[in-house]
Write a protein that holds these residues in place. Structure first.
Motif, mmCIF file in Angstrom:
data_model
loop_
_atom_site.group_PDB
_atom_site.id
_atom_site.type_symbol
_atom_site.label_atom_id
_atom_site.label_comp_id
_atom_site.label_asym_id
_atom_site.label_seq_id
_atom_site.Cartn_x
_atom_site.Cartn_y
_atom_site.Cartn_z
ATOM 1 N N CYS A 7 1.020 -1.267 0.141
ATOM 2 C CA CYS A 7 0.078 0.217 -0.149
ATOM 3 C C CYS A 7 0.362 1.153 0.154
ATOM 4 O O CYS A 7 1.555 1.618 0.905
ATOM 5 C CB CYS A 7 -0.838 0.397 1.373
ATOM 6 N N ALA A 37 -4.338 0.137 5.570
ATOM 7 C CA ALA A 37 -4.791 -0.073 4.107
ATOM 8 C C ALA A 37 -6.279 0.269 4.114
ATOM 9 O O ALA A 37 -6.738 0.163 4.324
ATOM 10 C CB ALA A 37 -3.980 -1.360 4.128
ATOM 11 N N GLY A 44 -7.257 3.178 -1.498
ATOM 12 C CA GLY A 44 -7.702 1.293 -2.119
ATOM 13 C C GLY A 44 -7.326 0.759 -3.439
ATOM 14 O O GLY A 44 -7.026 -0.479 -3.663
ATOM 15 N N CYS A 47 -3.717 0.166 -4.000
ATOM 16 C CA CYS A 47 -3.388 -1.744 -3.128
ATOM 17 C C CYS A 47 -4.808 -2.684 -2.826
ATOM 18 O O CYS A 47 -4.278 -3.778 -2.785
ATOM 19 C CB CYS A 47 -3.074 -0.508 -1.837
#
Ligand code: FES
Length: 93
Positions: A7, A37, A44, A47
């Motif tokens: 991330c 995360a 997000g 990641c």
């Protein structure tokens, strides 16, 4: 041992995610809350696939059975100007 960024927004490596899972944050929602995360400026988008894949590999859950944690608004970036009141209204005194 090589370090793999998982991330980028939250500076999380694969080791950070695996350590969190081993510490007991072994559900995607609790992993999200503990590590941050999915909670950076991209919400997000960069990641999610990395974290879910690593989570699946570490826990043994099939990837197809996993659901990406809920993304909270604002998902799309907005300009600061769009939040400012329009000129010429009653509050311009
Ligand atoms: S890269 Fe993880 S929240 Fe942006």
């Amino acid at each position: 041992m090589s370090k793999k960024m998982v991330c980028f927004c939250q500076d999380l490596t694969d080791a950070d995610i695996v350590r969190a899972i081993k510490e007991g944050y072994d559900h995607l929602e609790t992993l999200k809350r503990f590590t941050g995360a999915f909670m950076g400026p991209c919400q997000g988008k960069m990641c999610a696939a990395n974290v879910v894949k690593l989570y699946a590999e570490t826990t043994g859950h099939p990837v197809e059975d996993l659901r990406i944690p809920t993304m909270r608004p604002p998902v799309e970036p907005i300009s600061l100007g769009s939040l400012a009141p329009e000129k010429g209204g009653d509050d311009d005194a």
